[in-house]
Scaffold this motif. Structure first.
Motif, mmCIF file in Angstrom:
data_model
loop_
_atom_site.group_PDB
_atom_site.id
_atom_site.type_symbol
_atom_site.label_atom_id
_atom_site.label_comp_id
_atom_site.label_asym_id
_atom_site.label_seq_id
_atom_site.Cartn_x
_atom_site.Cartn_y
_atom_site.Cartn_z
ATOM 1 N N GLU A 1 38.042 -26.740 8.714
ATOM 2 C CA GLU A 1 38.778 -25.548 8.287
ATOM 3 C C GLU A 1 38.501 -24.368 9.216
ATOM 4 N N ALA A 2 37.341 -24.352 9.855
ATOM 5 C CA ALA A 2 36.945 -23.223 10.704
ATOM 6 C C ALA A 2 37.438 -23.339 12.137
ATOM 7 N N PHE A 3 37.600 -24.562 12.647
ATOM 8 C CA PHE A 3 37.910 -24.743 14.065
ATOM 9 C C PHE A 3 39.130 -25.633 14.257
ATOM 10 N N SER A 4 40.155 -25.072 14.844
ATOM 11 C CA SER A 4 41.324 -25.873 15.199
ATOM 12 C C SER A 4 41.119 -26.413 16.611
ATOM 13 N N ASP A 5 41.826 -27.459 16.924
ATOM 14 C CA ASP A 5 41.713 -28.103 18.238
ATOM 15 C C ASP A 5 40.268 -28.467 18.558
ATOM 16 N N LEU A 6 39.530 -28.922 17.554
ATOM 17 C CA LEU A 6 38.113 -29.238 17.721
ATOM 18 C C LEU A 6 37.930 -30.432 18.650
ATOM 19 N N ARG A 7 37.050 -30.260 19.611
ATOM 20 C CA ARG A 7 36.671 -31.335 20.531
ATOM 21 C C ARG A 7 35.154 -31.373 20.571
ATOM 22 N N ILE A 8 34.604 -32.578 20.593
ATOM 23 C CA ILE A 8 33.156 -32.745 20.647
ATOM 24 C C ILE A 8 32.823 -33.624 21.835
ATOM 25 N N GLU A 9 32.066 -33.075 22.744
ATOM 26 C CA GLU A 9 31.615 -33.821 23.918
ATOM 27 C C GLU A 9 30.209 -34.322 23.643
ATOM 28 N N ILE A 10 30.021 -35.630 23.704
ATOM 29 C CA ILE A 10 28.691 -36.219 23.541
ATOM 30 C C ILE A 10 28.006 -36.156 24.896
ATOM 31 N N LEU A 11 27.002 -35.304 24.999
ATOM 32 C CA LEU A 11 26.273 -35.134 26.251
ATOM 33 C C LEU A 11 25.206 -36.211 26.409
ATOM 34 N N HIS A 12 24.534 -36.528 25.309
ATOM 35 C CA HIS A 12 23.514 -37.579 25.286
ATOM 36 C C HIS A 12 23.540 -38.242 23.915
ATOM 37 N N CYS A 13 23.334 -39.540 23.895
ATOM 38 C CA CYS A 13 23.237 -40.274 22.630
ATOM 39 C C CYS A 13 22.321 -41.461 22.886
ATOM 40 N N VAL A 14 21.102 -41.391 22.353
ATOM 41 C CA VAL A 14 20.112 -42.432 22.603
ATOM 42 C C VAL A 14 19.514 -42.893 21.285
ATOM 43 N N GLY A 15 19.150 -44.155 21.250
ATOM 44 C CA GLY A 15 18.592 -44.706 20.023
ATOM 45 C C GLY A 15 17.272 -45.393 20.241
ATOM 46 N N ASP A 16 16.478 -45.415 19.182
ATOM 47 C CA ASP A 16 15.208 -46.125 19.157
ATOM 48 C C ASP A 16 15.059 -46.697 17.755
ATOM 49 N N THR B 1 39.417 -20.390 13.876
ATOM 50 C CA THR B 1 40.571 -19.923 13.106
ATOM 51 C C THR B 1 40.304 -19.800 11.607
ATOM 52 N N GLY B 2 39.106 -20.128 11.164
ATOM 53 C CA GLY B 2 38.752 -20.013 9.756
ATOM 54 C C GLY B 2 37.310 -19.575 9.614
ATOM 55 N N PRO B 3 36.902 -19.170 8.417
ATOM 56 C CA PRO B 3 35.518 -18.722 8.235
ATOM 57 C C PRO B 3 34.524 -19.840 8.523
ATOM 58 N N TRP B 4 33.381 -19.473 9.083
ATOM 59 C CA TRP B 4 32.331 -20.444 9.409
ATOM 60 C C TRP B 4 30.993 -19.875 8.966
ATOM 61 N N PHE B 5 30.532 -20.283 7.793
ATOM 62 C CA PHE B 5 29.253 -19.861 7.239
ATOM 63 C C PHE B 5 29.027 -18.362 7.382
ATOM 64 N N GLY B 6 29.978 -17.611 6.867
ATOM 65 C CA GLY B 6 29.859 -16.161 6.841
ATOM 66 C C GLY B 6 30.476 -15.444 8.021
ATOM 67 N N ALA B 7 30.786 -16.145 9.090
ATOM 68 C CA ALA B 7 31.415 -15.518 10.259
ATOM 69 C C ALA B 7 32.936 -15.565 10.077
ATOM 70 N N PRO C 1 36.910 -15.534 10.978
ATOM 71 C CA PRO C 1 37.596 -16.126 12.137
ATOM 72 C C PRO C 1 37.839 -15.080 13.212
ATOM 73 N N SER C 2 37.557 -15.460 14.445
ATOM 74 C CA SER C 2 37.734 -14.550 15.581
ATOM 75 C C SER C 2 38.998 -14.857 16.370
ATOM 76 N N GLY C 3 39.538 -16.069 16.223
ATOM 77 C CA GLY C 3 40.680 -16.490 17.019
ATOM 78 C C GLY C 3 40.298 -16.903 18.422
ATOM 79 N N GLU C 4 39.027 -16.747 18.780
ATOM 80 C CA GLU C 4 38.569 -17.072 20.137
ATOM 81 C C GLU C 4 38.275 -18.557 20.284
ATOM 82 N N LEU C 5 38.375 -19.023 21.514
ATOM 83 C CA LEU C 5 37.863 -20.347 21.844
ATOM 84 C C LEU C 5 36.347 -20.214 21.879
ATOM 85 N N ILE C 6 35.663 -21.061 21.154
ATOM 86 C CA ILE C 6 34.210 -20.981 21.098
ATOM 87 C C ILE C 6 33.609 -22.327 21.469
#
Length: 136
Positions: A60-75, A90-96, A98-103
């Motif tokens: 609800e807080a972020f439109s066009d959400l993309r997540i880049e996995i920089l590292h993923c390791v298991g043990d 574009t929506g509230p995020w834990f009290g912040a 919406p700014s409309g900015e790309l973050i």
């Protein structure tokens, strides 16, 4: 997911399908009913309801959400990830409001798996900041 996948593959699937794609209906399949979040914030719920709350709030807080996995390791039962989240605020995020900015913000997680499901979670989150890639 089948029983032959590694915990790293399970974690990548969760990130890609639930966190990024917003397929929230998969949460009950991928997250153990006894799930514990060891780093919940004030006012957040623990357990499976908290996972649903957090993922709903994220989408609800972020439109066009993309997540880049920089590292993923298991043990064994533990998987550590280092991710970069990017989207338009574009929506509230834990009290912040919406700014409309790309973050963007970075997250480091450690997940413990049990019986092929996420059962325990620890995280460190960087504060969100305007994206350096303003041309998106």
């Amino acid at each position: 997911m089948g029983s032959q996948e590694s915990n790293v593959e399970r974690m990548r699937f969760f990130i890609e399908q639930v966190q990024e794609a917003g397929r929230l209906q998969l949460i009950d399949e991928l997250v153990h009913p006894g799930f514990r979040n060891r780093t919940i914030g004030p006012g957040q719920r623990d357990g499976l309801p908290g996972v649903h709350d957090f993922m709903t709030a994220l989408h609800e807080a972020f439109s066009d959400l993309r997540i880049e996995i920089l590292h993923c390791v298991g043990d064994g039962a533990l998987v550590a990830t280092h991710k970069m989240f990017r989207g338009r605020h574009t929506g509230p995020w834990f009290g912040a409001p919406p700014s409309g900015e790309l973050i963007e913000f970075r997250v480091m997680d450690v997940i413990r798996f049990q019986d092929g499901q996420l059962v325990e979670h620890w995280a460190v989150l960087d504060p969100m900041s305007p994206s350096v890639d303003a041309d998106r």
